[in-house]
Design an enzyme around this catalytic site. Structure first.
Site, PDB file in Angstrom:
ATOM      1  N   ASP A 297       2.402  -4.001   5.265  1.00  0.00           N
ATOM      2  CA  ASP A 297       1.239  -3.448   4.397  1.00  0.00           C
ATOM      3  C   ASP A 297       1.794  -4.484   3.060  1.00  0.00           C
ATOM      4  OD1 ASP A 297       3.683  -1.928   4.144  1.00  0.00           O
ATOM      5  OD2 ASP A 297       2.501  -0.526   2.813  1.00  0.00           O
TER       6      ASP A 297
ATOM      7  N   LEU B  24       0.742  -1.337  -0.010  1.00  0.00           N
ATOM      8  CA  LEU B  24      -0.159  -0.031   0.009  1.00  0.00           C
ATOM      9  C   LEU B  24       0.883   1.368   0.045  1.00  0.00           C
ATOM     10  CD1 LEU B  24      -2.962  -0.908   2.573  1.00  0.00           C
ATOM     11  CD2 LEU B  24      -2.633  -1.415   0.157  1.00  0.00           C
TER      12      LEU B  24
END
Length: 293
Positions: free
Chosen positions: A216, A174
């Site tokens: 992430d 992300l």
């Protein structure tokens, strides 16, 4: 340890019985039955073994059992149905027996005797399966974890070598995830990870495998070339753009694609995908890049 067994029976369906009750064997080798049931750790195998044993001693078409989120079936779903609601070791079970004919008293006693034998090995098998899944899947996102990723990558490389078929690895994360946590808190960051994982699961094909390997960071394994992998990356970008929650917090992703080559190791394949990921970030994020050999 002793376990209480309480049952409640009621007829829930009747269809014209086919055939008559079976003659009952005089003796049942309970030790052999227990050994058979405890030989397996797969819940469905345990239940199939139970169904076969029950079918040898009772006039059954089939059996259906519900426990937690598991539903087990054996035989044909027809005939005279008796439902058993059972509490065993503080766990709730529902068992439906599909009979060829109503049971006589001796058969009812035999059913209760055999039924009590299966529940503990079935509970053991379910618990083993649940623990195995916990060891394989990330607790937050429910995607495969780092350990499962490594095992899967090893197997997929072996498959690609053996069958001479393409294998692609997508590395993705992300964009600006730390900033998201700083601005809105870790709870929202966790929610974003969960939503993103669900998006991946809804976007990939049945044959693709998605993993959260840390923070992430995610990976996807595809039995496909970079053209198919590129199409998947574009689907992920399109899905992100129309995802209300992730779009609201401007969650985006960068992705890198690497195609497995004959001289690739697990590490070198990942490093090439990771290099492509950083090229995508350098290109402005919210995009994907393909790493050449």
């Amino acid at each position: 340890m002793e376990f209480g067994l309480a049952t409640e029976s009621r007829s829930i369906e009747y269809r014209s019985p086919m055939g008559t009750g079976m003659s009952m064997p005089l003796e049942v080798d309970l030790v052999d039955i227990i050994q058979q049931l405890h030989q397996h750790l797969d819940p469905r195998t345990v239940f199939a073994c139970f169904g076969k044993i029950m079918g040898q001693h009772l006039p059954l078409y089939g059996i259906r059992l519900e426990y937690k989120d598991f539903q087990f079936h054996w035989g044909q779903q027809q005939g005279y149905v008796i439902e058993q609601n059972i509490t065993f070791a503080e766990r709730k079970f529902t068992i439906n027996y599909m009979l060829k004919a109503p049971l006589v008293p001796s058969q009812t006693q035999r059913l209760a005797q055999l039924q009590s034998l299966v529940l503990q090995p079935l509970v053991n098998a379910v618990q083993y399966k649940e623990m195995s899944q916990q060891a394989m899947y990330d607790s937050l996102t429910k995607l495969g974890n780092r350990h499962y990723y490594r095992e899967s990558l090893r197997k997929e490389i072996a498959r690609a070598q053996r069958n001479q078929t393409p294998l692609s690895l997508i590395a993705l994360d992300l964009d600006n995830f730390k900033q998201l946590n700083d601005d809105f808190g870790h709870q929202l960051g966790d929610n974003a990870l969960i939503e993103f994982a669900e998006l991946l699961n809804s976007t990939i094909r049945d044959t693709d495998l998605a993993f959260r390997i840390g923070g992430d960071e995610f990976t996807i394994l595809l039995q496909a070339d970079t053209k198919v992998a590129s199409m998947l990356c574009q689907r992920i970008l399109d899905a992100l753009a129309s995802h209300d929650y992730l779009e609201k917090y401007q969650v985006s992703t960068s992705m890198g694609i690497a195609l497995w080559q004959v001289n690739d190791t697990e590490k070198s394949l990942y490093l090439r995908a990771d290099n492509a990921l950083y090229k995508a970030k350098a290109a402005g994020r919210q995009c994907f890049q393909i790493q050449s050999v």
